[in-house]
Design a protein around this motif. Structure first.
Motif, PDB file in Angstrom:
ATOM      1  N   UNK A 145      50.881  51.578  21.520  1.00 53.88           N
ATOM      2  CA  UNK A 145      51.338  50.120  21.703  1.00 53.88           C
ATOM      3  C   UNK A 145      49.898  49.512  22.497  1.00 53.88           C
ATOM      4  N   UNK A 146      49.398  50.310  23.339  1.00 53.64           N
ATOM      5  CA  UNK A 146      48.300  49.812  23.867  1.00 53.64           C
ATOM      6  C   UNK A 146      46.934  49.569  22.952  1.00 53.64           C
ATOM      7  N   UNK A 151      43.227  46.287  19.584  1.00 57.42           N
ATOM      8  CA  UNK A 151      43.130  46.023  18.235  1.00 57.42           C
ATOM      9  C   UNK A 151      43.232  44.506  17.785  1.00 57.42           C
ATOM     10  N   UNK A 152      44.361  44.271  17.999  1.00 56.04           N
ATOM     11  CA  UNK A 152      44.759  42.748  17.508  1.00 56.04           C
ATOM     12  C   UNK A 152      44.035  41.666  18.313  1.00 56.04           C
ATOM     13  N   UNK A 153      43.802  42.036  19.466  1.00 56.04           N
ATOM     14  CA  UNK A 153      43.000  40.914  20.374  1.00 56.04           C
ATOM     15  C   UNK A 153      41.518  40.918  19.862  1.00 56.04           C
ATOM     16  N   UNK A 154      40.895  41.871  19.754  1.00 60.36           N
ATOM     17  CA  UNK A 154      39.584  41.851  18.961  1.00 60.36           C
ATOM     18  C   UNK A 154      39.417  41.428  17.560  1.00 60.36           C
ATOM     19  N   UNK A 169      48.506  44.724  14.414  1.00 59.50           N
ATOM     20  CA  UNK A 169      47.652  45.583  13.781  1.00 59.50           C
ATOM     21  C   UNK A 169      48.686  47.026  14.109  1.00 59.50           C
ATOM     22  N   UNK A 170      48.967  47.788  13.508  1.00 54.11           N
ATOM     23  CA  UNK A 170      49.732  48.930  13.671  1.00 54.11           C
ATOM     24  C   UNK A 170      49.136  49.980  13.265  1.00 54.11           C
ATOM     25  N   UNK A 171      49.359  51.323  13.932  1.00 53.71           N
ATOM     26  CA  UNK A 171      48.635  52.668  13.500  1.00 53.71           C
ATOM     27  C   UNK A 171      49.821  53.523  12.888  1.00 53.71           C
ATOM     28  N   UNK A 172      49.730  53.859  11.682  1.00 51.00           N
ATOM     29  CA  UNK A 172      50.867  54.318  10.869  1.00 51.00           C
ATOM     30  C   UNK A 172      50.956  55.991  11.343  1.00 51.00           C
ATOM     31  N   UNK A 173      49.887  56.466  11.716  1.00 51.36           N
ATOM     32  CA  UNK A 173      49.786  57.689  11.900  1.00 51.36           C
ATOM     33  C   UNK A 173      48.634  58.243  12.874  1.00 51.36           C
TER      34      UNK A 173
END
Length: 304
Positions: A145-146, A151-154, A169-173
């Motif tokens: 989550x952090x 990533x989303x802010x940048x 922005x999501x990290x799938x794996x």
């Protein structure tokens, strides 16, 4: 010849009318543009930006205005291929990323960046390496989550001037090396075994505690029962003694009471080595006979 000239003139007129009709159709075709919903069109007049077409019917100036390819204004989801990233403890992990973004300004997305999709991918990869590079493997696995938030802010800040808004922005794996995965699996298995052993020991401990508590309660109840029985026996003996005492001191003992006292005294009279001659009064004999009848229902002989 006159008729032939008239026919030829009519043919020329028909051809001219057809050419004009085709020209008008072409003009109309190039002048009318229908933009679908959730799309936007950029119009260039003589090679320069002129306006942005909104969904619906729009008119252009033929041969002067040019419509660029339509831009999708809906939110888009792009999954980028896994990227190798080096963590702070020098481990190479493979991270698969998904970016949710939306074009908010068609003009900026067209003229401020050549390929906004490729730019978003490259910016995501670079930012991901910067963020994860400052974390060790355990932090990277437990801080998704952090990482997503950073990533989303940048990305949102960098893509704002391109007319793009990054919403998520999501990290799938996050896949660590195979050797690290094996070590982590062994560690988790050992942790599960340790927890199982602890739970088993706790269960045995509770069982022994409950058994000891049950035994203690049983001993307490048994002791309380014995105490109550002794108290009741003592109370009975006290009542008997009180009855005898009251009868003696009131001066009105009956024959059965005297016989009972005599029987209680006989063991004391028999103590000693000398022979003794016992004399039993006749009243006592009658009392003993009454006691015998009371005990045996009058069927047995009276003691002599």
């Amino acid at each position: 010849m006159t008729d032939a000239g008239q026919i030829f003139g009519q043919l020329i007129l028909i051809i001219l009318i057809a050419i004009v009709a085709i020209f008008v159709l072409v003009i109309l075709f190039r002048s009318i543009r229908i933009i679908p919903q959730a799309n936007a069109g950029i119009v260039e007049r003589l090679g320069k930006y002129h306006k942005t077409l909104m969904p619906g019917l729009n008119l252009l100036v033929p041969f002067i205005d040019r419509l660029r390819p339509l831009i999708d204004m809906r939110e888009q989801v792009v999954s980028f291929p896994p990227q190798p990233v080096i963590t702070e403890d020098n481990l190479v992990v493979s991270i698969d990323t998904v970016v949710y973004f939306q074009v908010t300004d068609a003009r900026a997305a067209t003229y401020e960046i050549a390929n906004y999709l490729g730019a978003v991918e490259q910016l995501t990869t670079t930012t991901l390496r910067n963020v994860v590079g400052g974390l060790n493997l355990e932090e990277a696995l437990t801080s998704r989550d952090n990482i997503n938030g950073q990533l989303r802010v940048v990305l949102d800040e960098a893509t704002g001037k391109w007319g793009i808004r990054v919403s998520r922005v999501e990290l799938k794996a996050i896949d660590p090396p195979v050797s690290i995965q094996d070590s982590m699996e062994k560690q988790m298995r050992a942790e599960r075994d340790r927890r199982a052993a602890i739970l088993t020991a706790e269960g045995l401990k509770q069982s022994e505690i409950l058994q000891a508590e049950g035994a203690r309660q049983a001993e307490i109840l048994r002791a309380e029962g014995d105490a109550k029985a002794q108290v009741l026996r003592a109370q009975g003996e006290a009542e008997a003694i009180t009855t005898v005492f009251n009868a003696i001191h009131t001066g009105d003992p009956d024959s059965k009471l005297l016989a009972y006292q005599y029987l209680q005294t006989l063991p004391k009279l028999a103590e000693g080595e000398s022979n003794k001659l016992w004399i039993i009064p006749s009243e006592l004999t009658e009392a003993l006979k009454g006691i015998s009848e009371g005990f045996f229902g009058g069927k047995g002989p009276a003691p002599k």
